[in-house]
Design an enzyme around this catalytic site. Structure first.
Site, PDB file in Angstrom:
ATOM      1  N   LYS A  40      -4.841  13.749 -12.136  1.00 31.13           N
ATOM      2  CA  LYS A  40      -4.508  12.651 -13.056  1.00 31.13           C
ATOM      3  C   LYS A  40      -5.422  11.447 -12.808  1.00 31.13           C
ATOM      4  O   LYS A  40      -6.045  11.339 -11.743  1.00 31.13           O
ATOM      5  CB  LYS A  40      -3.045  12.254 -12.850  1.00 31.13           C
ATOM      6  CG  LYS A  40      -2.729  11.792 -11.427  1.00 31.13           C
ATOM      7  CD  LYS A  40      -1.236  11.777 -11.154  1.00 31.13           C
ATOM      8  CE  LYS A  40      -0.955  11.298  -9.730  1.00 31.13           C
ATOM      9  NZ  LYS A  40       0.464  11.461  -9.385  1.00 31.13           N
ATOM     10  N   TYR A 273     -16.591 -19.264  -4.724  1.00 34.28           N
ATOM     11  CA  TYR A 273     -15.688 -20.177  -5.428  1.00 34.28           C
ATOM     12  C   TYR A 273     -14.748 -20.842  -4.436  1.00 34.28           C
ATOM     13  O   TYR A 273     -14.226 -20.189  -3.524  1.00 34.28           O
ATOM     14  CB  TYR A 273     -14.868 -19.416  -6.466  1.00 34.28           C
ATOM     15  CG  TYR A 273     -15.673 -19.033  -7.688  1.00 34.28           C
ATOM     16  CD1 TYR A 273     -16.053 -19.997  -8.615  1.00 34.28           C
ATOM     17  CD2 TYR A 273     -16.061 -17.718  -7.893  1.00 34.28           C
ATOM     18  CE1 TYR A 273     -16.793 -19.653  -9.734  1.00 34.28           C
ATOM     19  CE2 TYR A 273     -16.789 -17.361  -9.007  1.00 34.28           C
ATOM     20  CZ  TYR A 273     -17.162 -18.334  -9.930  1.00 34.28           C
ATOM     21  OH  TYR A 273     -17.885 -17.987 -11.024  1.00 34.28           O
TER      22      TYR A 273
HETATM   23  C1  LIG Z   1       0.575  12.071  -8.170  1.00 36.83           C
HETATM   24  C2  LIG Z   1       1.579  13.117  -7.894  1.00 36.83           C
HETATM   25  C3  LIG Z   1       1.418  14.009  -6.823  1.00 36.83           C
HETATM   26  C4  LIG Z   1       0.307  13.855  -5.803  1.00 36.83           C
HETATM   27  O1  LIG Z   1       0.674  12.887  -4.844  1.00 36.83           O
HETATM   28  P1  LIG Z   1      -0.274  12.535  -3.615  1.00 36.83           P
HETATM   29  O2  LIG Z   1       0.526  11.583  -2.837  1.00 36.83           O
HETATM   30  O3  LIG Z   1      -1.496  11.921  -4.207  1.00 36.83           O
HETATM   31  O4  LIG Z   1      -0.575  13.805  -2.922  1.00 36.83           O
HETATM   32  C5  LIG Z   1       2.316  15.042  -6.706  1.00 36.83           C
HETATM   33  N1  LIG Z   1       3.335  15.204  -7.576  1.00 36.83           N
HETATM   34  C6  LIG Z   1       3.541  14.342  -8.602  1.00 36.83           C
HETATM   35  C7  LIG Z   1       4.694  14.559  -9.510  1.00 36.83           C
HETATM   36  C8  LIG Z   1       2.692  13.271  -8.784  1.00 36.83           C
HETATM   37  O5  LIG Z   1       2.895  12.423  -9.790  1.00 36.83           O
END
Ligand SMILES: *Cc1c(COP(=O)(O)O)cnc(C)c1O
Length: 385
Positions: A40, A273
């Site tokens: 994702k 800044y």
């Molecule tokens: C993002 C996600 C993961 C992966 O989690 P990590 O902590 O990055 O390993 C697993 N399951 C779901 C449902 C997620 O949304």
């Protein structure tokens, strides 16, 4: 003539390290389990096309995404494996999910009914779905406490064209040092809810584990694990330093920038800044060509570090949108065009992704996913071929 990617600031992505991290997960998860990499958010900012290209060689069970658009993008890349959409899909996205043969996750009977209607309108031969059970995460999933209410209605709501092929939950504290008891509690809630399902376990894939859970408690993770951050070089449980409990990942993403200017500054010169830093003596300052507009955390102002010629050098003053000042007084020979490394290795020195995140008061995930479009992704390693 296009400008070479390493001219200003960039992210180097080591696809061999990605695959090595995948192999650690697969080994610790056990041969009987599959691995479904979460890709994702553009593979946590690293570039989904190249990441999936490398992961394909590891023969994953499938891929996990957060949105229908991300799933469609995987199909456009020619991926044929199952693509699981782990967040509830909004009304009106169902048709696209069905057309792309994605596997939506279902959190309530109303969305199951919507999906069924879309499958019927679409005239497709059906759609596979996974049922999510909320065991304490509170953001999505059927409530585990109400399983006796919703579970018997699943089959009816699904109809003929929607096939329930999987069930999952998500642990909220797998990366916490004292995460074991809440995780066991969630696993027990999940098991209890599963009892109510009108579907035989043999016809379902079951999954629960993110990176941390898959490394710490593979026996709780079901048929496949769902790692994300560990694959991309983030520690799965940053506050657990014991490598026997949670292995450290290999660094996958290195964030680097050129020094565009090196100058000798008299005592009293101010940086950035608000002029929040003044040179305490005659100092040598370098301007690195990266700023918060590239995703360098603004929280680095007067507290971040970079590596230059294998040495740690401090950030002086506030981070600007496009540049940041480093104190390179102790680095002889430093010159414009040298590389400053904000995450990754330079010689024997190394700043891990988790150290960078801690410096910025955030988590590795946010450092990766905030890397801006202005940073070219440069890929290396065998996985590239
Ligand atoms: C993002 C996600 C993961 C992966 O989690 P990590 O902590 O990055 O390993 C697993 N399951 C779901 C449902 C997620 O949304």
């Amino acid at each position: 003539m296009p400008i070479e990617s390493r001219t200003r600031a960039w992210v180097e992505i080591d696809l061999d390290a990605l695959r090595a991290n995948f192999q650690v997960v697969r080994q610790l998860a056990g041969a009987e389990r599959g691995v479904l990499p979460m890709v994702k958010a553009n593979a946590y900012g690293l570039g989904v096309e190249h990441i999936v290209g490398a992961l394909e060689r590891e023969d994953p069970w499938g891929y996990g995404v957060a949105t229908v658009e991300e799933g469609v993008a995987l199909r456009d890349l020619g991926i044929e494996r199952p693509v699981l959409v782990v967040t509830p899909i909004p009304p009106a996205a169902e048709g696209h999910a069905i057309a792309a043969r994605l596997t939506p996750s279902i959190s309530d009977l109303a969305s199951l009914a919507r999906l069924r209607a879309a499958a019927e309108t679409h005239g497709s031969d059906g759609v596979d779905v996974h049922v999510e059970i909320d065991t304490g995460m509170g953001r999505s999933g059927f409530d585990w406490r109400q399983a006796a209410g919703w579970a018997p209605s699943l089959a009816d709501a699904a109809g003929k064209r929607v096939r329930i092929v999987g069930v999952f939950t998500h642990f909220h504290s797998a990366d916490e040092p004292d995460g074991e008891s809440p995780t066991l509690e969630q696993a027990a809630r999940f098991a209890e809810a599963l009892e109510h399902l009108p579907i035989d376990r043999a016809h379902l894939v079951v999954h629960t584990a993110n990176s941390a859970a898959s490394l710490r408690w593979p026996h709780l993770s079901g048929d496949f694990v769902r790692p994300g951050i560990f694959l991309y070089g983030g520690h799965a449980a940053p506050s657990i330093a014991d490598e026997d409990v949670v292995p450290a990942p290999r660094t996958v993403a290195s964030i680097r920038a050129r020094l565009s200017l090196v100058r000798e500054m008299p005592a009293g010169s101010t940086a950035g800044y608000g002029a929040t830093y003044a040179a305490v003596r005659a100092e040598r300052w370098a301007t690195a060509a990266i700023g918060y507009g590239d995703g360098l955390p603004r929280a680095y102002g007067n507290r971040g570090w970079a590596l230059v010629r294998g040495q740690r050098v401090p950030v002086r003053g506030r981070v600007s949108m496009d540049s940041v000042v480093l104190d390179v007084s102790d680095v002889p020979e430093v010159t414009a065009g040298d590389v400053a490394t904000f995450v990754g290795a330079d010689g024997d020195a190394h700043i891990t992704l988790d150290e960078a995140a801690a410096l910025a008061g955030t988590i590795s995930y946010e450092i990766l996913t905030r890397m801006g479009n202005r940073l070219p992704r440069v890929y290396g390693g065998e996985g590239e071929r």
